[in-house]
Write a protein that holds these residues in place. Structure first.
Motif, mmCIF file in Angstrom:
data_model
loop_
_atom_site.group_PDB
_atom_site.id
_atom_site.type_symbol
_atom_site.label_atom_id
_atom_site.label_comp_id
_atom_site.label_asym_id
_atom_site.label_seq_id
_atom_site.Cartn_x
_atom_site.Cartn_y
_atom_site.Cartn_z
ATOM 1 N N ALA A 164 0.851 -1.192 0.000
ATOM 2 C CA ALA A 164 0.000 0.000 0.000
ATOM 3 C C ALA A 164 0.887 1.244 0.000
ATOM 4 C CB ALA A 164 -0.914 -0.004 1.218
ATOM 5 N N TYR A 327 -9.733 3.027 0.018
ATOM 6 C CA TYR A 327 -8.445 3.581 -0.390
ATOM 7 C C TYR A 327 -8.161 4.920 0.279
ATOM 8 C CZ TYR A 327 -10.461 6.543 -4.255
ATOM 9 O OH TYR A 327 -11.149 7.465 -5.016
ATOM 10 N N TYR A 331 -5.513 2.344 1.943
ATOM 11 C CA TYR A 331 -4.651 1.872 0.860
ATOM 12 C C TYR A 331 -3.944 2.974 0.080
ATOM 13 C CZ TYR A 331 -6.239 -2.862 1.600
ATOM 14 O OH TYR A 331 -6.468 -4.082 2.145
#
Length: 493
Positions: A164, A327, A331
Motif C-alpha cells: 500500500a 483507499y 490503501y
C-alpha cells in the motif's frame, strides 16, 4: 456476521456467499473465490457455473474433489452492515477496515457447514482451505496466509498489489510502457502542452483549448459532430482545468482490463496516421511536425474512437463509494500525474492534493489525515514471503507496480521462480513463486472465455475480470495444480 469483531459494538448483518458442491467428496478441500470490492452476484455464473468458459475455482474443485465457495465482501452487494450512500456516517464506515474484513473470513471458515459434508469436516483444522482472488482479493488471500495460516492453507494471488502506498503515479507509468514509442512520445508531449497552456496561458487560449477538448470528446466516428452541437465557449470556460486535461486520458478508461492492443492501439493508430491520412513516423508527430499537429491528431483520435458511446453502465454507486472509503482510509493508491516524469501520459492536474481533497469531500468525518498504509504494510508489503502462495501478474498491469513483481525504482526488484517450493516453505528470498504473463494486464488468468458472450463484446459490460487471452489461464492453473500436488499431502503435519 458480527459487525464488529474486535470492539464492544454489538449487532450482526447477513453476509452473502454461494456454494457449488457438484464435485465434492468428503475429505476434499474448500476452494474459496473472493469477489472483493464489488457485488458478487454477477460473478456467480462465471466462477461457480462456468458460463461460456472455465474458472480456475471450478477446475480445481473438480480435480481435487473439493467444494467451491464464492464470497462477498462486507459493504458490497447485499452484504451491507449499513446502507451505503452519501448519508452513511463515519460511525458506520468505521467497520469497513481490512482487519474486520479479514476476520469475516476467519469467522466464516470456523463455522462453515454444508449438507454434502459430515458435521465439522469442513473446519480448516480438518480440511485445507484454498483461496483464489485477483487484485484486492489477491491481497486479502496473501494477508491471510501471513495473518491466519491456520485458516487459509494456500493462496493463488493474481495481480495482487500487496504494497500500500499513497503515491501511485506508477499506475499510468505502467500503461505508458506498453505503448508504441511514437504514440508514447506524442501522448507525453500533448499532455505537457495542455498542462502548460491551462496552467499558464492567457484566458482566451485556455477557453479555446477547453472548447477543442470538449468538442472532440463529444464528437463521434466518421466526422460526426452531432453530440458537440450547441457546445458554447461559456460551457468550456466553466469546466475545471483538471476535468479538461483529463479528457486526454479517455482512451485509457479500459486499459486495466484489456491492455494496449485491444483498448489503446486503435486510438494510437488514428493519432499517428493523422486519422489515416499520413504514414506514421517513428519519432512521433510532435517531434517531426510540431506540437499543434500532434494536438490536432490527438483530438481526431478522441473523436474517432468515441469510447463514450459504448453501451452499458459499469458504475455501481455502492461499490464506488465503499472502495473509495477503503483507499482513502487505508490503501492510498492515489493515481496522480507526475510533472517531473518526461514520459508522463497523465495530466499533472491530478495531484496528490486533489485526490486527498476528493477523499475529504466525500467523507467529511472519520478519515485519517492520510491513508493509513501501515495497516496493510505491517504484513510485509513488497517484502512479504509467505509460504504456500502462488503469485501471478500481467507484464503491463498497472497494479503490478504495487505487487511483488514491481519494477518501480523504490521497489526491491524481486524475481519470480516457477520452481514449486516445498510445502509450508517460502520460496528462497528474494525470489517468490509465481508467473509473469507476457503482454497481459489485470487478472488475466482466473477464468477463460471459450464461447462468445454478449457481456464480453463491449468494454462497459465486461465486469471486473477480462480474459483477454487463453494462455494465461492454462499456464496459471497448471502451475498451481503442480503446487497443490506438492502442498496438499502436507496438510495437518
Amino acid at each position: 456476521m458480527p459487525i464488529d469483531h474486535f470492539g464492544n459494538t454489538s449487532g450482526t448483518y447477513p453476509n452473502r456467499y454461494w456454494v457449488n458442491a457438484t464435485y465434492y467428496e468428503p475429505g476434499g478441500p474448500v476452494f474459496l473465490f473472493d469477489s472483493g470490492e464489488q457485488n458478487a452476484e454477477p460473478l456467480v455464473p462465471y466462477y461457480l457455473q462456468e458460463y461460456h468458459g472455465l474458472s480456475a475455482t471450478m477446475r480445481l474443485a473438480k480435480r481435487y474433489k473439493g467444494i467451491a465457495v464464492l464470497w462477498e465482501h462486507r459493504y458490497y452487494g447485499d452484504s451491507q452492515p449499513f446502507p451505503v450512500n452519501e448519508n452513511t456516517t463515519a460511525a458506520q464506515w468505521q467497520f469497513l477496515t481490512t482487519e474486520q474484513a479479514l476476520e469475516d473470513v476467519v469467522y466464516f471458515a470456523n463455522r462453515f457447514a454444508h449438507p454434502s459434508a459430515p458435521p465439522a469436516l469442513l473446519h480448516p483444522s480438518r480440511t485445507p482451505w484454498i483461496w483464489l482472488g485477483g487484485s484486492y482479493p489477491g491481497v486479502r488471500g496473501a494477508l491471510l496466509r501471513v495473518r491466519n495460516p491456520e485458516v487459509i492453507y494456500a493462496t493463488w494471488a493474481s495481480s495482487a498489489p500487496v504494497h500500500a502506498q499513497v503515491d501511485m503515479a506508477s499506475y499510468y507509468e505502467a500503461a505508458e510502457r506498453s505503448l508504441t514509442r511514437n504514440c508514447s512520445a506524442d501522448w507525453a508531449a500533448v499532455t505537457r502542452y495542455v498542462d502548460e497552456t491551462l496552467g499558464g496561458g492567457d484566458e482566451s487560449e485556455v477557453v479555446e483549448m477547453k472548447y477543442r477538448l470538449l468538442y472532440a470528446e463529444r464528437s463521434g466516428p466518421g466526422g460526426n459532430t452531432t453530440g458537440a452541437q450547441g457546445l458554447t465557449m461559456e460551457q468550456a470556460a466553466n469546466m475545471s482545468d483538471v476535468d479538461a486535461a483529463s479528457i486526454l486520458m479517455d482512451p485509457l478508461s479500459f486499459y486495466q482490463y484489456y491492455g494496449f492492443q485491444a483498448s489503446v492501439l486503435p486510438f494510437c493508430n488514428i493519432l499517428e496516421t493523422q486519422n489515416y491520412t499520413q504514414a506514421p513516423v517513428e519519432g512521433g508527430l510532435a517531434t517531426t511536425y510540431g506540437i499543434e499537429v500532434a494536438f490536432d491528431a490527438f483530438l481526431a483520435g478522441l473523436a474517432e474512437t468515441d469510447y463514450d458511446s459504448i453501451p452499458g453502465n459499469p458504475d455501481d454507486p455502492v461499490q464506488d463509494r465503499s472502495w473509495m472509503w477503503q483507499y482513502c482510509s487505508e490503501y492510498g493508491f492515489y493515481q496522480r500525474g507526475d510533472p517531473t516524469n518526461p514520459l508522463s501520459i497523465e495530466t499533472a492536474f491530478r495531484s496528490l492534493e486533489l485526490f486527498q481533497q476528493q477523499c475529504d469531500a466525500a467523507f467529511p468525518e472519520g478519515l485519517p489525515v492520510s491513508p493509513q498504509v501501515e495497516n496493510i504494510n505491517k504484513y510485509g508489503g513488497w517484502e512479504m514471503n509467505p509460504s504456500n502462495v502462488f503469485w501471478t501478474n500481467g507484464e503491463f498491469d498497472p497494479w503490478r507496480t504495487m505487487g511483488l513483481a514491481s519494477i518501480e525504482p523504490n521497489s526491491p526488484f524481486r524475481n519470480s521462480t516457477v520452481a514449486v517450493p516445498a510445502c509450508n516453505t517460502p520460496a528462497p528470498a528474494p525470489s517468490f513463486f509465481g508467473l509473469l504473463h507476457a503482454g497481459m494486464v489485470h487478472v488475466s488468468d482466473l477464468r477463460v472465455l471459450l464461447t462468445p458472450d454478449a457481456n464480453h463484446t463491449e468494454f462497459r459490460t465486461v465486469g471486473f475480470y477480462s480474459p483477454v487471452a487463453q494462455a494465461p489461464f492454462y499456464a496459471g492453473l497448471g502451475l498451481f495444480e503442480l503446487a497443490l500436488d506438492e502442498w496438499l499431502p502436507c496438510f495437518g503435519r
